[in-house]
Every structure is written in structure tokens, then in C-alpha cells.
Design a protein around this motif. Structure first.
Motif, PDB file in Angstrom:
ATOM      1  N   SER A  83       0.866  -1.247   0.181  1.00  0.00           N
ATOM      2  CA  SER A  83       0.023  -0.359   0.002  1.00  0.00           C
ATOM      3  C   SER A  83       0.971   1.243   0.060  1.00  0.00           C
ATOM      4  O   SER A  83       0.526   2.255  -0.831  1.00  0.00           O
ATOM      5  CB  SER A  83      -0.921   0.076   1.280  1.00  0.00           C
ATOM      6  OG  SER A  83      -1.796   1.188   1.165  1.00  0.00           O
ATOM      7  N   THR A 125       2.364   1.734  -3.502  1.00  0.00           N
ATOM      8  CA  THR A 125       1.623   2.210  -4.436  1.00  0.00           C
ATOM      9  C   THR A 125       0.705   3.494  -3.887  1.00  0.00           C
ATOM     10  O   THR A 125      -0.071   3.977  -4.501  1.00  0.00           O
ATOM     11  CB  THR A 125       0.382   1.100  -4.645  1.00  0.00           C
ATOM     12  OG1 THR A 125      -0.335   0.832  -3.434  1.00  0.00           O
ATOM     13  CG2 THR A 125       0.848  -0.015  -5.396  1.00  0.00           C
ATOM     14  N   ILE A 182      -3.883   0.831  -3.896  1.00  0.00           N
ATOM     15  CA  ILE A 182      -4.873  -0.451  -3.607  1.00  0.00           C
ATOM     16  C   ILE A 182      -5.633  -0.542  -2.807  1.00  0.00           C
ATOM     17  O   ILE A 182      -6.737  -1.475  -2.728  1.00  0.00           O
ATOM     18  CB  ILE A 182      -3.696  -1.574  -3.225  1.00  0.00           C
ATOM     19  CG1 ILE A 182      -3.082  -1.295  -2.001  1.00  0.00           C
ATOM     20  CG2 ILE A 182      -2.548  -1.683  -4.336  1.00  0.00           C
ATOM     21  CD1 ILE A 182      -2.352  -2.685  -1.299  1.00  0.00           C
ATOM     22  N   ARG A 226      -6.339  -6.547  -9.593  1.00  0.00           N
ATOM     23  CA  ARG A 226      -6.487  -6.867  -8.130  1.00  0.00           C
ATOM     24  C   ARG A 226      -5.596  -8.352  -8.029  1.00  0.00           C
ATOM     25  O   ARG A 226      -5.209  -8.390  -6.979  1.00  0.00           O
ATOM     26  CB  ARG A 226      -8.050  -7.181  -8.063  1.00  0.00           C
ATOM     27  CG  ARG A 226      -8.639  -7.560  -6.758  1.00  0.00           C
ATOM     28  CD  ARG A 226      -8.268  -6.840  -5.666  1.00  0.00           C
ATOM     29  NE  ARG A 226      -8.323  -5.514  -5.600  1.00  0.00           N
ATOM     30  CZ  ARG A 226      -8.108  -4.737  -4.554  1.00  0.00           C
ATOM     31  NH1 ARG A 226      -7.077  -4.916  -3.709  1.00  0.00           N
ATOM     32  NH2 ARG A 226      -8.506  -3.186  -4.786  1.00  0.00           N
ATOM     33  N   VAL A 271      -2.070  -7.405  -7.658  1.00  0.00           N
ATOM     34  CA  VAL A 271      -2.078  -7.238  -6.193  1.00  0.00           C
ATOM     35  C   VAL A 271      -1.781  -8.217  -5.230  1.00  0.00           C
ATOM     36  O   VAL A 271      -1.045  -8.260  -4.254  1.00  0.00           O
ATOM     37  CB  VAL A 271      -2.908  -6.073  -6.016  1.00  0.00           C
ATOM     38  CG1 VAL A 271      -3.007  -5.471  -4.468  1.00  0.00           C
ATOM     39  CG2 VAL A 271      -2.835  -4.653  -6.584  1.00  0.00           C
ATOM     40  N   LEU A 319       3.696  -5.679 -10.283  1.00  0.00           N
ATOM     41  CA  LEU A 319       2.956  -4.403 -10.725  1.00  0.00           C
ATOM     42  C   LEU A 319       3.686  -3.447 -11.381  1.00  0.00           C
ATOM     43  O   LEU A 319       2.971  -2.164 -11.425  1.00  0.00           O
ATOM     44  CB  LEU A 319       2.627  -3.655  -9.082  1.00  0.00           C
ATOM     45  CG  LEU A 319       1.857  -4.496  -8.071  1.00  0.00           C
ATOM     46  CD1 LEU A 319       1.998  -3.628  -6.849  1.00  0.00           C
ATOM     47  CD2 LEU A 319       0.839  -5.029  -8.601  1.00  0.00           C
TER      48      LEU A 319
END
Length: 99
Positions: free
Chosen positions: A19, A22, A26, A36, A39, A89
Motif C-alpha cells: 500500500s 502504491t 490498492i 486486483r 496485487v 505491478l
């Protein structure tokens, strides 16, 4: 096999790290299903790395001849986690630092 309590602790720590990497995206953005899934894979892979780092007590190398132990710096674990997360990612736009 990772005990459930250990897995939950490592997963929560990994999710917080992803988190942060990013910039909270997320948790705050509605993500397409394929992103998703990436992630989830990134968080699980990061959790495994965090768990393994905890199990090995950050030992980088060990030598029985004269007994020598070299320990990893905490930054090394974070750098390894960054590489792992980036591999999942990189093409999603979640790691973009701009506006």
C-alpha cells in the motif's frame, strides 16, 4: 508450511508495504479484476519474503568452518520486497509517482 498466525502477521505487514509502495492506491481505487489479482499475488509474494526473513533471523550467509554468520541489513529485506512487488505491478500504473 506457514502457521496461520505467522502468515496473517506477514500478510498484514506485506499489505501495508505494498500500500505504501502504491501510495495507497490498492486501498482507495477501484481496480480492474486483472490488476486486483496482480496485487494479491504481489502481497502474497512479499509476505512469503517477509516470513522467510523473519525465520532466518536475517542471516545472509553462515559458515561452519570457524563459525561465521553474516546478517542482512533491514534495508536488504525492504529492497528484496520492492523487487518482488515491482515484478508484479510494474505495468499496472500503481507504482507511478506522479500526479
Amino acid at each position: 508450511m506457514i502457521a496461520e498466525a505467522s502468515w496473517i502477521r506477514a500478510y498484514n505487514q506485506a499489505e501495508a508495504m505494498v500500500s505504501a509502495m502504491t501510495f495507497g492506491r490498492i486501498r482507495t481505487e477501484v481496480l480492474p479484476e486483472d490488476v486486483r489479482e496482480l496485487v494479491t499475488l504481489a502481497v502474497c509474494a512479499a509476505a512469503e519474503g517477509i516470513f522467510q526473513a523473519g525465520v532466518s533471523a536475517n542471516i545472509s550467509s553462515e559458515n561452519n568452518d570457524g563459525y561465521s554468520v553474516t546478517y542482512r541489513a533491514p534495508d536488504t529485506v525492504q529492497a528484496e520486497t520492492w523487487k518482488t512487488v515491482t515484478s508484479y505491478l510494474a505495468d499496472t500504473g500503481l507504482l507511478y509517482r506522479g500526479v
